[in-house]
Scaffold this motif. Sequence first.
Motif, mmCIF file in Angstrom:
data_model
loop_
_atom_site.group_PDB
_atom_site.id
_atom_site.type_symbol
_atom_site.label_atom_id
_atom_site.label_comp_id
_atom_site.label_asym_id
_atom_site.label_seq_id
_atom_site.Cartn_x
_atom_site.Cartn_y
_atom_site.Cartn_z
ATOM 1 N N ASN A 133 0.810 -1.231 0.000
ATOM 2 C CA ASN A 133 0.000 0.000 0.000
ATOM 3 C C ASN A 133 0.841 1.279 0.000
ATOM 4 N N LYS A 158 -6.428 -2.758 -8.021
ATOM 5 C CA LYS A 158 -6.386 -1.866 -6.858
ATOM 6 C C LYS A 158 -6.729 -0.418 -7.197
ATOM 7 N N TYR A 159 -6.300 0.043 -8.364
ATOM 8 C CA TYR A 159 -6.435 1.467 -8.674
ATOM 9 C C TYR A 159 -7.098 1.752 -10.024
ATOM 10 N N ASN A 170 -0.908 4.403 -1.468
ATOM 11 C CA ASN A 170 -2.205 4.818 -0.942
ATOM 12 C C ASN A 170 -2.255 6.282 -0.529
#
Length: 247
Positions: free
Chosen positions: A132, A231-232, A135
């Motif tokens: 992460n 994830k993104y 993040n």
Amino acid sequence: MSVNSDFSPIPTIFHITHEKSGSQWIRAILTQCFPDIIVNPHWQQKQFFVTPLQEGKIYPGLFISKEEFYRVNLPSNYKKIIVIRDLRDTFISLYFSLKISHVILNSEMKERRETLNSLSINEGLKFMINSNMLNHAHDIQTSWIDSKEKIIKYEDLLENDEQILDDLLINDFKLPISRKQLKKIIIDNKFKNVSGRDRGIEDITTHYRKGIQGDWQNYFTPEIKLLFKDKYGIHLVKTGYEYDSNW
């Protein structure tokens, strides 16, 4: 240059951005334009969160979300510069920064550097995604995109810095500098003039590594692309860097 009595009082300026999105570049331009009113960044943004804010000053390189920004007692007259970058290029730039070029500030950074240097690029990128490490930049981007406030993209600055900064600093903010002087400072801080290299010629040992957009394509294997999309991927659409997940 110094601010003098020939000009009206200027607003407090907040340059808000995130990791690896040209913060040092914009900071250098602002500092050379207005050296007497710059408030330099400090660890953990203490110049913003701890020290009382000073009216009529310029705060470059604030890595803060919308919620963090509006939690502080702000001056009555202020302006914002909000800059974001394609999260994929942010990711690759962060990888090389953590692995090689950034000054080690604490034990956590030291441990991350040791880990990244023990892994292949592909395994290192996987480690960063799974840990992460992106993040913080993602969350800052999300907060400002959701706010519907004016956002400047790093990629647009790369191609059109003179016009964008002239319009912003002189037309909008009414800052006390001539167009001629502003243009010279912007030109002096272009990638080639600072690094001694054309954009796209890489030096992984320096802060000014490559100076281009789309460099993520040189490092994203099918595996990394899949992990990143999972994830993104929605975020890239939300920020306007992709139309859908078919990239």
